[in-house]
Design a protein around this motif. Structure first.
Motif, short mmCIF file in Angstrom:
data_model
loop_
_atom_site.label_atom_id
_atom_site.label_comp_id
_atom_site.label_asym_id
_atom_site.label_seq_id
_atom_site.Cartn_x
_atom_site.Cartn_y
_atom_site.Cartn_z
N HIS A 321 0.82 -1.21 0.00
CA HIS A 321 0.00 0.00 0.00
C HIS A 321 0.86 1.26 0.00
CE1 HIS A 321 -2.90 -2.93 1.78
NE2 HIS A 321 -3.78 -2.21 1.10
N GLN A 322 0.26 2.34 -0.45
CA GLN A 322 0.88 3.64 -0.26
C GLN A 322 0.67 4.04 1.20
OE1 GLN A 322 -0.62 6.77 -2.73
NE2 GLN A 322 0.76 8.32 -1.89
N GLY A 323 1.73 4.46 1.86
CA GLY A 323 1.57 4.81 3.27
C GLY A 323 2.89 4.96 3.97
N ARG A 324 2.94 4.51 5.22
CA ARG A 324 4.13 4.72 6.05
C ARG A 324 4.39 3.49 6.92
NH1 ARG A 324 2.69 10.99 8.01
NH2 ARG A 324 1.33 11.40 6.21
N LYS A 325 5.66 3.20 7.14
CA LYS A 325 6.06 2.12 8.05
C LYS A 325 6.86 2.75 9.19
CE LYS A 325 7.51 -1.43 10.24
NZ LYS A 325 8.71 -2.16 9.91
N PHE A 326 6.37 2.53 10.42
CA PHE A 326 7.05 3.04 11.61
C PHE A 326 7.74 1.87 12.30
CE2 PHE A 326 3.35 5.66 10.73
CZ PHE A 326 3.88 6.94 10.73
N THR A 327 9.06 1.84 12.23
CA THR A 327 9.83 0.77 12.87
C THR A 327 10.15 1.20 14.29
OG1 THR A 327 10.74 0.13 10.72
CG2 THR A 327 11.86 -0.70 12.68
N CYS A 328 9.22 0.90 15.18
CA CYS A 328 9.36 1.29 16.58
C CYS A 328 8.42 0.42 17.40
CB CYS A 328 9.02 2.77 16.77
SG CYS A 328 7.32 3.19 16.36
N TYR A 329 8.55 0.51 18.70
CA TYR A 329 7.66 -0.24 19.58
C TYR A 329 6.28 0.39 19.59
CZ TYR A 329 11.83 -2.64 21.26
OH TYR A 329 12.98 -3.39 21.33
N VAL A 330 5.27 -0.48 19.65
CA VAL A 330 3.89 -0.01 19.60
C VAL A 330 3.60 0.97 20.73
CG1 VAL A 330 1.49 -0.75 19.87
CG2 VAL A 330 3.04 -2.06 18.40
N ALA A 331 4.06 0.64 21.95
CA ALA A 331 3.80 1.50 23.10
C ALA A 331 4.42 2.89 22.91
CB ALA A 331 4.33 0.86 24.37
N ASP A 332 5.61 2.94 22.31
CA ASP A 332 6.27 4.22 22.08
C ASP A 332 5.48 5.07 21.09
OD1 ASP A 332 8.25 3.44 23.80
OD2 ASP A 332 9.67 2.87 22.23
N TRP A 333 4.98 4.43 20.02
CA TRP A 333 4.21 5.16 19.02
C TRP A 333 2.92 5.71 19.63
CZ3 TRP A 333 -0.32 5.76 16.43
CH2 TRP A 333 -0.29 6.42 15.20
N LEU A 334 2.24 4.89 20.41
CA LEU A 334 0.99 5.33 21.03
C LEU A 334 1.22 6.47 22.02
CD1 LEU A 334 -0.72 1.87 21.71
CD2 LEU A 334 -1.31 3.54 19.94
N ARG A 335 2.35 6.45 22.69
CA ARG A 335 2.66 7.52 23.63
C ARG A 335 2.81 8.86 22.91
NH1 ARG A 335 7.11 5.68 25.33
NH2 ARG A 335 8.44 7.01 24.04
N GLU A 336 3.36 8.85 21.72
CA GLU A 336 3.54 10.07 20.95
C GLU A 336 2.28 10.50 20.20
OE1 GLU A 336 6.20 12.02 21.03
OE2 GLU A 336 7.12 10.66 22.48
N HIS A 337 1.30 9.59 20.14
CA HIS A 337 0.07 9.90 19.40
C HIS A 337 -1.15 9.56 20.26
CE1 HIS A 337 3.26 9.14 16.44
NE2 HIS A 337 2.66 10.06 15.72
N PRO A 338 -1.29 10.23 21.39
CA PRO A 338 -2.42 9.92 22.28
C PRO A 338 -3.75 10.24 21.63
CG PRO A 338 -1.35 11.96 22.95
CD PRO A 338 -0.49 11.37 21.87
N ALA A 339 -4.76 9.43 21.97
CA ALA A 339 -6.11 9.68 21.48
C ALA A 339 -6.74 10.80 22.28
CB ALA A 339 -6.95 8.40 21.58
N ASP A 340 -7.60 11.54 21.64
CA ASP A 340 -8.34 12.60 22.31
C ASP A 340 -9.38 11.96 23.22
OD1 ASP A 340 -9.81 14.73 23.14
OD2 ASP A 340 -10.19 15.55 21.14
#
Length: 562
Positions: A321-340
């Motif tokens: 797919h067209q998009g993005r791959k984030f090679t990082c731990y899931v918890a770290d990514w979620l910490r930087e992108h908190p849900a409202d």
């Protein structure tokens, strides 16, 4: 005699260097050429030694230990085909990220390609599958101790995932008791021996930054896919998707609690497809999806962008797919992108109707299988058999697909598997490694051919520290091939390959408890009794050959007609 002592000093330094990188478990197979490594591991108080007579099972034992401990695990084998038997576990680790260190003893170079016994070409034997390889010279004082420890440190510091193959040639003699010779060579490292730090330190910097245009994307219509993750990550993803108001479609290995269960039954419904076609962003946390319908939807979906978050390097998207791959731990990514948090409401989900379809599918499954006895029924009701504060290991082939399609596991309950290469080799040994790393009550469920393929690893299930139940679903062959368009006239002989065996004698041979319940109430009773014993119980589930396949196919048709 001097060679034997230097071999031992060399091996002692090698093993000690590995402990400085969090390595605690060593799995050892019998052999003479590996004597310096074996005795050095046994003499190091920091190491926990495990043994097995089968190198293929030994590699998978290490794989299970690495899965559950999240630490690197070493394997010691002798030269020759012993090394080749490690290949399947190395391949699996390379795909799923566990860190394995293979210490393979070897003949010295002058004994290769000259007809010497048990001497094969071991350098490069694993081709491209190890993450790293290190071919050591034969032990010699002409090479400094600091060189040996430095190359080990470098290899371990850069081992983020997969296998490190260290080939270790040793010349004879291999046995000796001189405790003084060559100590001066080791002691050139000075106070390093009294510490716990690597000689060469290469500190890592983990930086996971916020996506610059996240404020834009978080207000779009999103879908969350949950692949293979650990228990903590599964809980975090479930909470995050709920707050985002985005539907969460989960794999059996996601440990998210599968808030929209039975996706394999309803994903292909035209109305569901129409709803999901509105998605503008799909974020997949974790890789290695199991369900065929989910994989098909993943391949066919056309959001504006498709994102994957997983610590394993690589694309991890077969559909490109067209998009993005984030090679990082899931918890770290979620910490930087908190849900409202203001969005937290089930009514806020733009695809709320999916809940209705999931509920209808679950009602169909419940009406057909609740309280029943059989392969599909056990898959659906598996959550009732799980031990408290325990863990689950799921085999491959038909059983994992049935659990994925029909079951719903508790949120955050640890689930392990070998879904990298998805082979049936080494499943019992891997489950044994998972249990040993955690000392938790463990339920493992595999098929009959998988059990036969790894039968001698039943030896690893003796004398465990916590109760374990190994459910062998005996449907008389590889019935997963009945789900595929295999030629009916040759299916049994060339695909399913029924063996017409029972497992009572196998359990007796290895001193395991054995039960074969005949009904669902008896099954629940036997399981409850087994959790009260600190032993292993082999529970053989004898079922009709194609009952599980037929049930799954009929439920798919029933849900498709809703």
């Amino acid at each position: 005699m001097s060679n034997s002592v230097l071999n031992r000093r060399w091996a002692e330094l090698l093993l000690e260097a590995l402990t400085r990188h969090g390595l605690r478990h060593v799995c050892i197979a019998p052999g003479s050429r590996s004597t310096p490594l074996t005795l050095s591991a046994a003499g190091n108080a920091k190491l926990i030694c495990h043994t097995h007579f089968d190198e293929r099972g030994l590699g998978h034992l290490a794989l299970g230990l690495a899965k559950a401990s999240k630490e690197p695990v070493a394997v010691i084998v002798t030269s020759g085909t012993a090394v080749a038997n490690l290949y399947p576990s190395l391949i699996e680790a390379g795909l799923t990220g566990e860190r394995l260190v293979f210490l393979t003893a070897d003949r010295p170079p002058e004994l290769i390609d000259c007809g010497a016994n048990q001497a094969i070409r071991q350098i490069g034997i694993f081709a491209s599958h190890p993450t790293q390889t290190l071919s050591l010279p034969r032990p010699t004082t002409e090479i400094s101790a600091s060189w040996l420890v430095s190359v080990v440190d470098n290899g371990m510091s850069n081992l983020k995932q997969g296998g490190l193959h260290i080939n270790c040639p040793f010349a004879e003699p291999l046995y000796g008791n001189d405790v003084i010779a060559y100590q001066d060579w080791q002691q050139t490292l000075g106070e390093w021996w009294q510490g716990n730090q690597p000689w060469l330190r290469q500190p890592e910097t983990h930086v996971t930054s916020k996506v610059q245009d996240w404020d834009l994307w978080q207000n779009k219509r999103g879908v969350v896919l949950a692949g293979r993750m650990n228990a903590e990550e599964g809980q975090l993803v479930a909470q995050w998707s709920r707050k985002m108001g985005w539907p969460l479609i989960s794999d059996v290995l996601s440990q998210t609690g599968q808030p929209l269960p039975c996706a394999d039954l309803w994903l292909n419904h035209p109305r569901v497809q129409k709803i999901l076609a509105q998605a503008q962003l799909v974020i997949q946390f974790g890789s290695r999806l199991t369900g065929k319908r989910l994989l098909q939807w993943q391949a066919q979906c056309q959001p504006e962008e498709f994102w994957i978050v997983d610590p394993i390097a690589g694309r991890l998207d077969p559909a490109n797919h067209q998009g993005r791959k984030f090679t990082c731990y899931v918890a770290d990514w979620l910490r930087e992108h908190p849900a409202d948090s203001t969005q937290e409401s089930t009514s806020s989900c733009w695809a709320d109707e999916l809940s209705s379809w999931s509920e209808q599918a679950l009602e169909c499954v419940n009406a057909r299988l609740d309280g029943k006895f059989g392969e599909a029924a056990v898959a659906y009701q598996l959550h009732q058999l799980l031990p408290e504060q325990g863990q689950l290991f799921v085999g491959n082939s038909l059983i994992v697909r049935l659990i994925d399609a029909l079951g719903q596991l508790p949120t955050g309950y640890p689930v392990y598997s070998n879904r990298g290469a998805s082979g049936i080799d080494g499943l019992i040994a891997t489950a044994a490694g998972v249990q040993r790393a955690t000392n938790k009550p463990t339920l493992a469920i595999i098929g009959d051919l998988s059990a036969l393929y790894d039968l001698n690893s039943l030896a690893l299930l003796r004398d465990l520290s916590a109760p374990m139940i190994l459910i062998v679903v005996n449907n008389n062959g590889g019935q997963i091939f009945s789900l595929l368009p295999t030629p009916e006239e040759t299916r049994q002989r060339f695909y399913c390959m029924p063996q017409h065996v029972n497992f009572d004698h196998a359990a007796a041979m290895f001193g395991l408890n054995y039960v074969t319940p005949q009904s669902w109430p008896e099954l629940k009773q036997r399981v409850k009794q087994a959790w009260g014993q600190k032993t292993t119980t082999l529970l053989e589930l004898k079922v009709t050959d194609s009952e599980g396949v037929r049930c799954l196919q009929e439920l798919r048709k029933q849900v498709a007609a809703l």
